[in-house]
Design a protein around this motif. Structure first.
Motif, short mmCIF file in Angstrom:
data_model
loop_
_atom_site.label_atom_id
_atom_site.label_comp_id
_atom_site.label_asym_id
_atom_site.label_seq_id
_atom_site.Cartn_x
_atom_site.Cartn_y
_atom_site.Cartn_z
N UNK A 268 0.82 -1.21 0.00
CA UNK A 268 0.00 0.00 0.00
C UNK A 268 0.85 1.26 0.00
N UNK A 269 2.03 1.20 0.65
CA UNK A 269 2.89 2.39 0.67
C UNK A 269 3.35 2.76 -0.73
N UNK A 270 3.52 1.74 -1.60
CA UNK A 270 3.91 1.97 -2.99
C UNK A 270 2.69 2.08 -3.90
N UNK A 271 1.50 2.17 -3.32
CA UNK A 271 0.25 2.26 -4.07
C UNK A 271 0.08 1.05 -4.99
N UNK A 272 0.35 -0.14 -4.44
CA UNK A 272 0.31 -1.37 -5.23
C UNK A 272 -0.45 -2.44 -4.44
N UNK A 273 -1.30 -3.18 -5.13
CA UNK A 273 -2.08 -4.26 -4.53
C UNK A 273 -1.61 -5.60 -5.12
N UNK A 274 -0.97 -6.48 -4.32
CA UNK A 274 -0.45 -7.75 -4.85
C UNK A 274 -1.52 -8.62 -5.51
N UNK A 275 -2.75 -8.49 -5.08
CA UNK A 275 -3.81 -9.33 -5.64
C UNK A 275 -4.09 -8.99 -7.11
N UNK A 276 -3.64 -7.82 -7.56
CA UNK A 276 -3.87 -7.41 -8.94
C UNK A 276 -2.72 -7.78 -9.87
N UNK A 277 -1.65 -8.36 -9.31
CA UNK A 277 -0.49 -8.69 -10.14
C UNK A 277 -0.69 -9.97 -10.94
N UNK A 278 -1.39 -10.94 -10.35
CA UNK A 278 -1.53 -12.24 -11.02
C UNK A 278 -0.25 -13.06 -10.89
N UNK A 279 -0.26 -14.26 -11.45
CA UNK A 279 0.91 -15.13 -11.39
C UNK A 279 1.85 -14.84 -12.56
N UNK A 280 3.12 -15.23 -12.39
CA UNK A 280 4.13 -15.04 -13.43
C UNK A 280 4.93 -16.33 -13.53
N UNK B 262 7.79 -4.05 -19.78
CA UNK B 262 7.51 -2.61 -19.75
C UNK B 262 7.23 -2.04 -18.38
N UNK B 263 7.51 -2.79 -17.30
CA UNK B 263 7.28 -2.27 -15.94
C UNK B 263 5.87 -1.68 -15.84
N UNK B 264 4.83 -2.52 -16.00
CA UNK B 264 3.46 -1.99 -16.13
C UNK B 264 2.98 -1.17 -14.93
N UNK B 265 3.51 -1.45 -13.74
CA UNK B 265 3.10 -0.68 -12.57
C UNK B 265 4.01 0.52 -12.30
N UNK B 266 4.93 0.77 -13.24
CA UNK B 266 5.77 1.97 -13.19
C UNK B 266 6.55 2.06 -11.88
N UNK B 267 7.03 0.92 -11.38
CA UNK B 267 7.79 0.90 -10.14
C UNK B 267 9.04 1.76 -10.22
N UNK B 268 9.69 1.78 -11.39
CA UNK B 268 10.97 2.47 -11.50
C UNK B 268 10.87 3.96 -11.24
#
Length: 533
Positions: A127-139, A212-218
């Motif tokens: 949440x601090x990075x504005x990211x929800x792991x449940x939305x990532x899916x498997x890889x 493409x770093x879809x969640x723009x972490x960089x």
């Protein structure tokens, strides 16, 4: 093209004890360590009633009542030190710190939390990075943050008085420094270096993977993905940091990290905007020059000159080109909202492998050795999938203007292991080129899937270098030239087999490091004896 993930990464630097003073004489003596939970033989530190006479900063006395070194061992170390008769005060301080350092070394690797109970770091998607792991899916069948990056400290399996003779490591982890869950199965980076002037640990972290770093972490300043971190692993955490678990392990934050000027940045961050930093190095002659190869996506592989707080553009840019992501569930970064720093060197994918189009940069070193004087002062780098190698040169020095050129690459006929060549080509088929290394003599090594190769005298491969001197020291040592005096037409480089195994990073208190042992964490590392060159 993403680099295939590696199960473990072992960092190495080769600076045998008695040779280090020549290259480190200008350094100021590194401060003493403030913590060492276990001794190199696995026993608890000895209680001391008085300060040690020689290794006074490493045990005993007020506020430091235990040590791995007793009075007898301390006296033996002083005798060895006095016998060296080191004339330079700064160099003497470095040598003393090596003798008293108790053989600390550090490794970076990936773990699988489904296989190891100690693989239990927080997820980088939070949440601090504005990211929800449940939305990532498997890889590739892996759950988000199933794989984690770990940095740990280990110790050499020797007494404190014989650290320089160590040939094995204690398998027990001394301490866990850093653990963080990774969103996907690629772009984990993971290289560790110690700053040659500040002694802090630099940890290179990729964007976590997925095209493409879809969640723009960089570009997310609250995420540690796609960043270079700078950590003080000798400092202790403040009480507030311990209580709120704001850090990712057992380290503290250098007070001059960029967050002091940009409160939006996570305090660990030194630089941002990376795809997957793959092999970084400090120029041993000019330590303020910090180079990193950064893996591209579809078009460009780059070499960056790293500065404090610098933003290197990914994923707004891929090298010098504007990047257009296929998906952006994490949002985009506008070009005019960042002051992107563009690469100083690099190459287009199309120039590397026209048949399969694959490319993935492997960053190297500024050559400061004496074996090939015509390479002196040039930055070497290559590609994982290619037999090509480049040199980059800043002309004039300090200008920020770089030129790059592809250089000839072949194997010496005297190589202990012959290189295979395809029909009609003299290029060696080294397999995948994973990394470079540098030893105490500043010789350069190439770690490839078929072995470890060393740069040798150009004449051994039929190249002509006017600055090459008559062969001494078994034909491998010459007098160094300079990049400005080297003939412009001579850019040849040759390699010869020197080793077949990797060596890990050993570190003395607050910054000095030397390679003398390795520890088998996976197929990427194996036990080796000290190098004698």
């Amino acid at each position: 093209m993403r680099r295939p993930p590696l199960a473990a990464r072992v960092r190495r630097s080769l600076l045998p004890l008695l040779l280090c003073c020549c290259c480190l004489a200008a350094w100021s003596p590194p401060p003493a360590a403030r913590a060492l939970p276990l001794c190199t033989d696995g026993r608890a530190p000895l209680p001391l009633n008085r300060t040690l006479a020689f290794c006074s900063a490493y045990g005993g006395g007020s506020g430091n009542s235990s040590s791995c070194c007793d009075a007898a061992a301390d006296a033996a170390l002083r005798k060895r030190f006095d016998a060296m008769k080191v004339p330079d005060a700064a160099c003497a301080g470095v040598v003393k710190s090596v003798l008293c350092a108790n053989g600390r070394f550090f490794v970076s690797y990936n773990c699988d939390r489904t296989q190891s109970p100690k693989c239990a770091g927080r997820c980088s998607c939070n949440s601090a990075a504005n990211c929800d792991p449940s939305k990532l899916g498997t890889d590739n069948g892996a759950q988000p943050c199933q794989y984690q990056v770990v940095v740990s400290e280990y110790s050499a399996k020797v007494s404190s008085s014989t650290v320089s003779m160590a040939t094995s490591a204690n398998p027990s982890e001394v301490r866990r420094i850093f653990t963080m869950g990774l969103p996907y199965t690629a772009h984990h980076g993971g290289q560790i270096l110690f700053g040659p002037t500040d002694g802090y640990l630099y940890l290179m972290m990729g964007d976590g993977g997925s095209k493409g770093d879809p969640f723009n972490f960089s570009q997310n300043k609250k995420s540690l993905l796609g960043k270079i971190m700078r950590l003080d692993i000798d400092g202790t955490q403040s009480q507030s940091q311990t209580l709120n678990q704001s850090l990712w392990g057992n380290y503290s934050i250098p007070k001059d990290n960029p967050f002091a000027d940009d409160s939006d940045l996570q305090p660990e961050i030194w630089a941002l905007g990376f795809s997957n930093p793959w092999r970084c190095s400090f120029d041993s002659k000019r330590p303020s020059y910090f180079y990193c190869g950064d893996v591209g996506q579809d078009a460009y592989e780059e070499v960056d000159l790293i500065t404090k707080g610098g933003n290197y553009g990914w994923r707004a840019y891929e090298g010098p080109y504007i990047y257009h992501p296929q998906q952006s569930p994490g949002g985009n970064t506008s070009l005019d909202s960042i002051n992107a720093i563009f690469p100083v060197m690099g190459y287009d994918h199309s120039s590397v492998n026209k048949e399969i189009g694959s490319a993935s940069i492997t960053g190297g070193y500024v050559y400061r050795g004496s074996t090939d004087p015509c390479l002196y002062g040039r930055y070497l780098y290559t590609d994982l999938y290619s037999s090509m190698m480049w040199t980059g040169t800043e002309t004039p020095e300090g200008s920020g203007n770089y030129t790059s050129a592809v250089i000839p690459l072949s194997c010496s006929k005297n190589s202990p292991i012959a290189c295979e060549s395809s029909t009609g080509s003299t290029d060696p088929l080294l397999g995948y080129i994973f990394s470079f290394g540098e030893d105490n003599s500043k010789d350069i090594f190439v770690l490839a899937s078929k072995g470890v190769y060393r740069v040798v005298r150009p004449s051994l491969c039929g190249y002509t270098c006017a600055a090459e001197k008559p062969d001494t020291n078994n034909g491998t040592t010459t007098t160094p030239g300079s990049s400005s005096s080297a003939p412009a037409t001579r850019l040849g480089k040759s390699v010869a087999v020197a080793l077949a195994l990797a060596v890990v990073l050993l570190r003395c208190p607050h910054g000095l490091f030397f390679g003398i042992v390795s520890f088998a964490l996976s197929v990427q590392a194996a036990l080796v004896t000290p190098l004698v060159l």
